[in-house]
Design an enzyme around this catalytic site. Structure first.
Site, PDB file in Angstrom:
ATOM      1  N   TRP A 102      11.894 -86.306  -7.211  1.00  0.00           N
ATOM      2  CA  TRP A 102      11.031 -85.078  -7.432  1.00  0.00           C
ATOM      3  C   TRP A 102      11.414 -84.169  -6.270  1.00  0.00           C
ATOM      4  O   TRP A 102      11.154 -82.791  -6.342  1.00  0.00           O
ATOM      5  CB  TRP A 102       9.418 -85.544  -7.358  1.00  0.00           C
ATOM      6  N   ASP A 171       4.254 -81.570  -2.099  1.00  0.00           N
ATOM      7  CA  ASP A 171       3.782 -82.234  -3.417  1.00  0.00           C
ATOM      8  C   ASP A 171       3.197 -83.407  -3.447  1.00  0.00           C
ATOM      9  O   ASP A 171       3.841 -84.707  -3.418  1.00  0.00           O
ATOM     10  CB  ASP A 171       5.235 -82.248  -3.980  1.00  0.00           C
ATOM     11  N   LYS A 195      -2.143 -87.798 -12.597  1.00  0.00           N
ATOM     12  CA  LYS A 195      -1.977 -89.258 -12.027  1.00  0.00           C
ATOM     13  C   LYS A 195      -3.348 -89.767 -11.450  1.00  0.00           C
ATOM     14  O   LYS A 195      -3.923 -90.538 -11.870  1.00  0.00           O
ATOM     15  CB  LYS A 195      -0.836 -89.107 -10.986  1.00  0.00           C
TER      16      LYS A 195
END
Length: 359
Positions: A102, A171, A195
């Site tokens: 990511w 993030d 999530k």
């Protein structure tokens, strides 16, 4: 158990009490005669939902004065572009830490807008650790430092918050709300919802007010944080139902005892699962112990030829989506907030029995 245990990395399982409440309110929210998905985002009913959700989030994270909370679309991936578009503020360099899949995506997007200084990278070690603060080569002229505290694919998590003279950007898609957090350490936090926050379709952005309003000319209105801050995240029709469900998750967390209580549960779940892996000669985890994720636990079997049989047996036993990411292989158990501790206990018991019969 009433439902299978879903170990998906995202979209992930939601707390059962949240789903039950949403079911109860599906046809008629609080006597309004409407489902939340049918409401005008500017009507008094949804405005009440939105305001309560933001206040509950502020309470949970103890967000200081001087920070704005935005409920946006586009997931975390859109933030890969919005961050440099808004935070460069006339500079041409930003520091990034490369610690997994990511962060690599964020770096690739940022390079379209500025010179990216890789202040640290663990790619040469196959992303199995987090760099220490002393390893970071930060730029004197960087507009900000970006990092990914938890890499969901590699299962690597920073055990510390990096220090930087430039605003710190994170993030936190897979760790936000999993434990207490000192928001004041950050200039901007963003997170895809799917999530620990709620269903897919929503992204949270928490940012210092001083970082708003300096996007250069030519930035589209929808990609300017000021647009959304000025409009209370209502510049366009927001993802109303995802926002509503996120609000129910926030209330569930408060009822549970807040992030301190959630953090204790999450730490306990992770420690149990890693202990089972480390205590076995059949399973293994590649990540350095100091950087192991609480949220995403990859593991391999001693004999990869048994992977398919393990997954089939797990599914039959009520354990879903344990297959590891294609770039890593093996298995991955994502144990976000909504995964009950008994789900982790049950998985450990299944793993022990599989090892006993196949090892």
């Amino acid at each position: 158990m009433s439902r299978p245990y879903n170990f998906s990395a995202g979209p992930a399982m939601l707390p059962e009490p949240v789903l039950q409440r949403a079911q109860e309110e599906m046809l008629d929210w609080h006597g309004s005669g409407m489902c939340v998905a049918e409401m005008s985002h500017r009507g008094k009913e949804f405005m009440a939902i939105a305001e309560q959700a933001e206040q509950d989030l502020r309470d949970l994270l103890a967000i200081p004065d001087g920070y704005r909370v935005l409920f946006l679309q586009g997931g975390a991936s859109l933030q890969f572009a919005m961050v440099p578009m808004n935070l460069l503020r006339g500079r041409n360099r930003a520091d990034y830490l490369n610690t997994g899949s990511w962060s690599k995506k964020a770096i690739s997007e940022a390079r379209k807008f500025c010179d990216v200084n890789l202040a640290a990278s663990t790619e040469d070690g196959n992303f199995t650790r987090a760099p220490a603060q002393t390893e970071l080569s930060l730029s004197a002229d960087a507009a900000y430092l970006h990092y990914t505290p938890n890499e969901t694919i590699q299962g690597v998590e920073f055990p510390y918050i990096p220090e930087s003279s430039a605003p710190l950007v994170a993030d936190m898609s897979s760790t936000l709300l999993s434990r207490p957090l000192d928001v004041a350490r950050f200039g901007l936090i963003y997170a895809g919802a799917q999530k620990n926050i709620g269903p897919a379709g929503l992204a949270l952005v928490i940012l210092r007010e001083e970082l708003i309003g300096e996007a250069p000319d030519g930035v589209p209105a929808m990609l300017d944080y000021k647009t959304h801050a000025d409009a209370g995240s209502m510049y366009n029709t927001p993802p109303t139902y995802s926002w509503y469900l996120a609000g129910l998750v926030f209330q569930w967390l408060k009822d549970l005892g807040g992030l301190e209580a959630m953090g204790r549960i999450n730490q306990r779940k992770a420690e149990k699962l890693y202990a089972a892996i480390d205590g076995s000669g059949f399973y293994a985890n590649p990540v350095e112990p100091a950087a192991r994720s609480w949220m995403n636990v990859p593991f391999t079997l001693a004999n990869p030829e048994l992977d398919a049989e393990f997954l089939a047996g797990a599914k039959d036993a009520g354990f879903l989506t344990l297959k590891g990411h294609r770039s890593v292989g093996g298995m991955r158990a994502s144990i976000y907030n909504a995964m009950p501790e008994e789900g982790v206990d049950a998985l450990i018991a299944f793993m022990a029995e599989f090892e006993r019969t196949k090892g």
